[in-house]
Design an enzyme around this catalytic site. Structure first.
Site, PDB file in Angstrom:
ATOM      1  N   LYS A 134       7.360   6.663   3.583  1.00 47.80           N
ATOM      2  CA  LYS A 134       7.361   5.614   2.556  1.00 47.80           C
ATOM      3  C   LYS A 134       7.183   6.221   1.161  1.00 47.80           C
ATOM      4  O   LYS A 134       7.902   5.869   0.230  1.00 47.80           O
ATOM      5  CB  LYS A 134       6.229   4.621   2.874  1.00 47.80           C
ATOM      6  CG  LYS A 134       6.140   3.446   1.941  1.00 47.80           C
ATOM      7  CD  LYS A 134       5.560   2.222   2.627  1.00 47.80           C
ATOM      8  CE  LYS A 134       4.081   2.378   2.950  1.00 47.80           C
ATOM      9  NZ  LYS A 134       3.213   2.268   1.773  1.00 47.80           N
ATOM     10  N   GLY A 165       1.701  -1.452  -3.549  1.00 46.76           N
ATOM     11  CA  GLY A 165       0.904  -0.873  -4.625  1.00 46.76           C
ATOM     12  C   GLY A 165       1.557   0.387  -5.167  1.00 46.76           C
ATOM     13  O   GLY A 165       1.545   0.639  -6.381  1.00 46.76           O
ATOM     14  N   ARG A 204      -1.007  -2.096   8.120  1.00 51.53           N
ATOM     15  CA  ARG A 204      -1.685  -1.057   8.924  1.00 51.53           C
ATOM     16  C   ARG A 204      -2.794  -1.650   9.800  1.00 51.53           C
ATOM     17  O   ARG A 204      -3.172  -1.062  10.811  1.00 51.53           O
ATOM     18  CB  ARG A 204      -2.210   0.062   8.034  1.00 51.53           C
ATOM     19  CG  ARG A 204      -1.073   0.769   7.304  1.00 51.53           C
ATOM     20  CD  ARG A 204      -1.407   2.174   6.881  1.00 51.53           C
ATOM     21  NE  ARG A 204      -0.486   2.639   5.850  1.00 51.53           N
ATOM     22  CZ  ARG A 204       0.758   3.084   6.068  1.00 51.53           C
ATOM     23  NH1 ARG A 204       1.236   3.157   7.291  1.00 51.53           N
ATOM     24  NH2 ARG A 204       1.518   3.470   5.062  1.00 51.53           N
ATOM     25  N   ASP A 258      -4.408   6.760   4.447  1.00 54.39           N
ATOM     26  CA  ASP A 258      -3.753   5.569   5.016  1.00 54.39           C
ATOM     27  C   ASP A 258      -3.958   5.448   6.526  1.00 54.39           C
ATOM     28  O   ASP A 258      -3.533   4.462   7.133  1.00 54.39           O
ATOM     29  CB  ASP A 258      -2.248   5.617   4.722  1.00 54.39           C
ATOM     30  CG  ASP A 258      -1.968   5.396   3.248  1.00 54.39           C
ATOM     31  OD1 ASP A 258      -2.828   4.831   2.546  1.00 54.39           O
ATOM     32  OD2 ASP A 258      -0.889   5.807   2.784  1.00 54.39           O
ATOM     33  N   ARG A 313      -4.944  -6.496  -6.228  1.00 54.82           N
ATOM     34  CA  ARG A 313      -5.300  -5.065  -6.237  1.00 54.82           C
ATOM     35  C   ARG A 313      -5.480  -4.533  -7.661  1.00 54.82           C
ATOM     36  O   ARG A 313      -4.803  -4.969  -8.589  1.00 54.82           O
ATOM     37  CB  ARG A 313      -4.239  -4.270  -5.458  1.00 54.82           C
ATOM     38  CG  ARG A 313      -4.246  -4.706  -3.996  1.00 54.82           C
ATOM     39  CD  ARG A 313      -3.295  -3.910  -3.162  1.00 54.82           C
ATOM     40  NE  ARG A 313      -3.683  -2.507  -3.073  1.00 54.82           N
ATOM     41  CZ  ARG A 313      -2.919  -1.597  -2.524  1.00 54.82           C
ATOM     42  NH1 ARG A 313      -1.737  -1.899  -2.042  1.00 54.82           N
ATOM     43  NH2 ARG A 313      -3.335  -0.341  -2.461  1.00 54.82           N
ATOM     44  N   LYS A 368      -7.253  -1.103  -0.642  1.00 59.18           N
ATOM     45  CA  LYS A 368      -5.886  -0.937  -0.118  1.00 59.18           C
ATOM     46  C   LYS A 368      -5.255  -2.324   0.078  1.00 59.18           C
ATOM     47  O   LYS A 368      -5.734  -3.293  -0.496  1.00 59.18           O
ATOM     48  CB  LYS A 368      -5.944  -0.128   1.185  1.00 59.18           C
ATOM     49  CG  LYS A 368      -6.393   1.324   0.972  1.00 59.18           C
ATOM     50  CD  LYS A 368      -5.382   2.081   0.153  1.00 59.18           C
ATOM     51  CE  LYS A 368      -5.853   3.492  -0.143  1.00 59.18           C
ATOM     52  NZ  LYS A 368      -4.983   4.177  -1.096  1.00 59.18           N
ATOM     53  N   ARG A 396     -10.019  -2.403   3.852  1.00 56.87           N
ATOM     54  CA  ARG A 396      -9.827  -1.857   5.208  1.00 56.87           C
ATOM     55  C   ARG A 396     -11.138  -1.495   5.904  1.00 56.87           C
ATOM     56  O   ARG A 396     -11.136  -1.262   7.109  1.00 56.87           O
ATOM     57  CB  ARG A 396      -8.878  -0.653   5.174  1.00 56.87           C
ATOM     58  CG  ARG A 396      -7.452  -1.089   4.943  1.00 56.87           C
ATOM     59  CD  ARG A 396      -6.459   0.056   4.981  1.00 56.87           C
ATOM     60  NE  ARG A 396      -5.101  -0.475   4.866  1.00 56.87           N
ATOM     61  CZ  ARG A 396      -4.050   0.234   4.499  1.00 56.87           C
ATOM     62  NH1 ARG A 396      -4.182   1.518   4.214  1.00 56.87           N
ATOM     63  NH2 ARG A 396      -2.855  -0.333   4.434  1.00 56.87           N
ATOM     64  N   GLN A 425      -1.213   7.906  -6.498  1.00 56.34           N
ATOM     65  CA  GLN A 425      -0.469   6.891  -7.255  1.00 56.34           C
ATOM     66  C   GLN A 425      -0.765   7.011  -8.745  1.00 56.34           C
ATOM     67  O   GLN A 425       0.143   6.956  -9.575  1.00 56.34           O
ATOM     68  CB  GLN A 425      -0.837   5.492  -6.760  1.00 56.34           C
ATOM     69  CG  GLN A 425      -0.366   5.245  -5.334  1.00 56.34           C
ATOM     70  CD  GLN A 425      -0.704   3.862  -4.833  1.00 56.34           C
ATOM     71  OE1 GLN A 425      -1.414   3.100  -5.492  1.00 56.34           O
ATOM     72  NE2 GLN A 425      -0.212   3.526  -3.657  1.00 56.34           N
TER      73      GLN A 425
HETATM   74  C1  S3P Z   1       0.527   6.731  -2.054  1.00 50.46           C
HETATM   75  C2  S3P Z   1      -0.755   7.087  -2.376  1.00 50.46           C
HETATM   76  C3  S3P Z   1      -1.946   6.540  -1.710  1.00 50.46           C
HETATM   77  C4  S3P Z   1      -1.589   5.818  -0.409  1.00 50.46           C
HETATM   78  C5  S3P Z   1      -0.382   4.954  -0.546  1.00 50.46           C
HETATM   79  C6  S3P Z   1       0.819   5.774  -0.958  1.00 50.46           C
HETATM   80  C7  S3P Z   1       1.659   7.326  -2.767  1.00 50.46           C
HETATM   81  O1  S3P Z   1      -2.584   5.607  -2.560  1.00 50.46           O
HETATM   82  O2  S3P Z   1      -2.682   5.058   0.038  1.00 50.46           O
HETATM   83  O3  S3P Z   1      -0.079   4.302   0.676  1.00 50.46           O
HETATM   84  O4  S3P Z   1       2.811   7.238  -2.295  1.00 50.46           O
HETATM   85  O5  S3P Z   1       1.428   7.938  -3.837  1.00 50.46           O
HETATM   86  P1  S3P Z   1      -3.720   6.052  -3.609  1.00 50.46           P
HETATM   87  O6  S3P Z   1      -3.081   6.889  -4.624  1.00 50.46           O
HETATM   88  O7  S3P Z   1      -4.222   4.756  -4.186  1.00 50.46           O
HETATM   89  O8  S3P Z   1      -4.763   6.769  -2.810  1.00 50.46           O
END
Ligand code: S3P
Length: 445
Positions: free
Chosen positions: A25, A98, A398, A324, A126, A351, A355, A173
């Protein structure tokens, strides 16, 4: 899907087979983003045809990028260059994602048109301050709803300034958002991460010919920098299978009384393999085969067999590397002998659902001794005891999938309510679960 989809899982099952789970993803989102911002044509193979990555794909189509597909995981993107996006006619809908909203906010802050990012009920709760704070420091003008929640209303057109940003949390992120905004800023943008987080953005930018440098500052902290104003050159991307989706079947294999499974061509980027390390510490029989590098990302086949798991205190440095995977790791801990303790994982509370609380409620509903703590959980493993359990997914894919795997260790059928969300990241989940020998059916309202 408009109707409510419930999963009904029958306990037990003898699991075997070779499966391939859908594309990663995180890599799928980034392939559309960078493919769109590059000059030239990018061909993507193995793209995740899930609602989350499709939201990103549609958003770029809405900004005038010609994207063909997805067709069996193939996508072709006619990149428009860093300055080629067009103002969308409507708010960009990020659905449940997100990642889409936070990464896109970095890209959009650099545009000269105004726009709005919206999301579904879960995403609308969020926190976005973690991205609007650094973007505001760079000169962006973003309005949020009360409490820093979506929608994000962006009034753009100003020149962004590069920043040196010490991230308050370990978040890929946020790191990616700031680096993306940095592409449009004058000067060198630097992000300091307090602990290693997934580095797909850095790898893919380098793959598109954009130099990103990473420097370790100490045992946990790193500094990642890029200079704004460059250019991205189209590059083909082969998306590996998502280790976060494979995780459900790793745990299934480990906790089922009889299991012998191979999950093929899974991305094993070292910033994502916490699940394998944690399962090994718990005593899982798990090994990697056919390791290779595909398009700048390491991949392997994962072999997992039925295992006698034991409870552990999960090392905190592994938390961001398995962030995750905790819903399904809690299910593994519930099936293990002894106590499992998780600490340092407060990020789980923000999340797609909280969770920690949602999984404690779900585990207690099936008869597991689980207690929430502020930043983690304490689980005393053993046989589940409650019959006729009905679980709520709380709009979280999830949770739906993790609790499906809890069915392997249950005393009775488990019903999980609100499972259409599985389509956000793993559209073939049910098919694969039944293919390897589980008994999961759909109950429609
Ligand atoms: C992701 C970063 C993670 C993860 C999300 C995907 C990404 O989030 O939980 O499912 O693709 O950069 P966080 O950066 O909030 O930890």
């Amino acid at each position: 899907m408009t109707h409510n989809v419930k999963f009904k899982v029958k306990p037990g099952g003898k699991l075997s087979g070779r499966i391939r789970v859908p594309g990663d993803k995180s890599v799928s989102h980034r392939s559309i983003m960078l493919g769109s911002l590059a000059k030239g044509t990018t061909h993507v193979t193995g793209f995740l045809e899930g609602d989350d990555s499709l939201a990103t794909l549609r958003a770029f189509q809405d900004m005038g990028v010609k994207i063909d597909g997805p067709n069996k995981g193939n996508v072709t993107i006619q990149g428009v260059g860093l300055r080629g996006l067009k103002k969308p006619n409507n708010p960009l809908d990020m659905g449940n994602s997100g990642t889409a909203m936070r990464l896109m906010s970095g890209i959009l802050a650099g545009q000269n048109f105004d726009c709005e990012l919206i999301g579904d009920a879960s995403l609308s709760k969020r926190p976005m301050k973690r991205v609007t704070d650094p973007l505001s420091k760079m000169g962006a003008n973003i309005q949020t709803a009360t409490g820093g929640m979506p929608p994000l209303k962006m009034s753009n057109g100003q020149n962004l300034k590069a920043i040196h940003y010490d991230m308050p949390m370990a978040s890929a992120q946020v790191k990616s958002c700031v680096l993306f905004a940095g592409l449009f800023a004058e000067g060198t943008t630097t992000v300091i991460e307090p602990a290693p987080t997934r580095d797909h953005t850095e790898r893919m930018l380098n793959g598109f010919g954009y130099q990103v440098t990473s420097k370790k500052l100490d045992d946990s902290r790193s500094e990642i920098s890029l200079v704004g104003g460059g250019e991205l050159t189209a590059s083909d991307i082969d998306v590996p299978s998502d280790i976060s989706s494979a995780a459900f079947f790793m745990v299934a294999g480990a906790i089922a009384p009889e299991a012998n499974l191979v999950i093929e061509h899974v991305g094993i980027n070292p910033t994502r393999t916490g699940i394998i390390d944690i399962l090994k510490l718990m005593g899982a029989q798990i090994s990697l085969k056919n390791e290779s590098i595909v398009g700048g990302e390491p991949v392997a086949d994962i072999h997992i067999q039925s295992s006698k798991l034991k409870g552990i205190h999960i090392p905190e440095h592994l938390v961001p590397l398995a962030i995750d995977e905790f819903p399904v790791l809690f299910v593994a801990a519930a099936a293990a002998e002894g106590q499992t303790v998780l600490t340092g994982a407060e990020e789980l509370r923000v999340k797609e659902s909280d969770r920690i609380q949602v999984m404690v409620d779900a585990l207690v509903a099936v008869g597991v001794d689980a207690v929430a703590t502020e930043d983690g959980m304490i689980i005393n493993g053993g046989k589940q005891s409650k019959q006729n359990a009905v679980i709520e997914s709380h709009h979280d894919h999830r949770i739906s999938m993790a609790m499906t795997m809890a069915g392997l260790n249950a005393v009775d059928d488990i019903v999980i309510d609100d499972c259409a969300n599985v389509n956000t990241s793993f559209p073939t989940f049910l098919e694969l679960a039944n293919q390897i020998g589980m008994n999961v059916s759909i109950v429609k309202d």
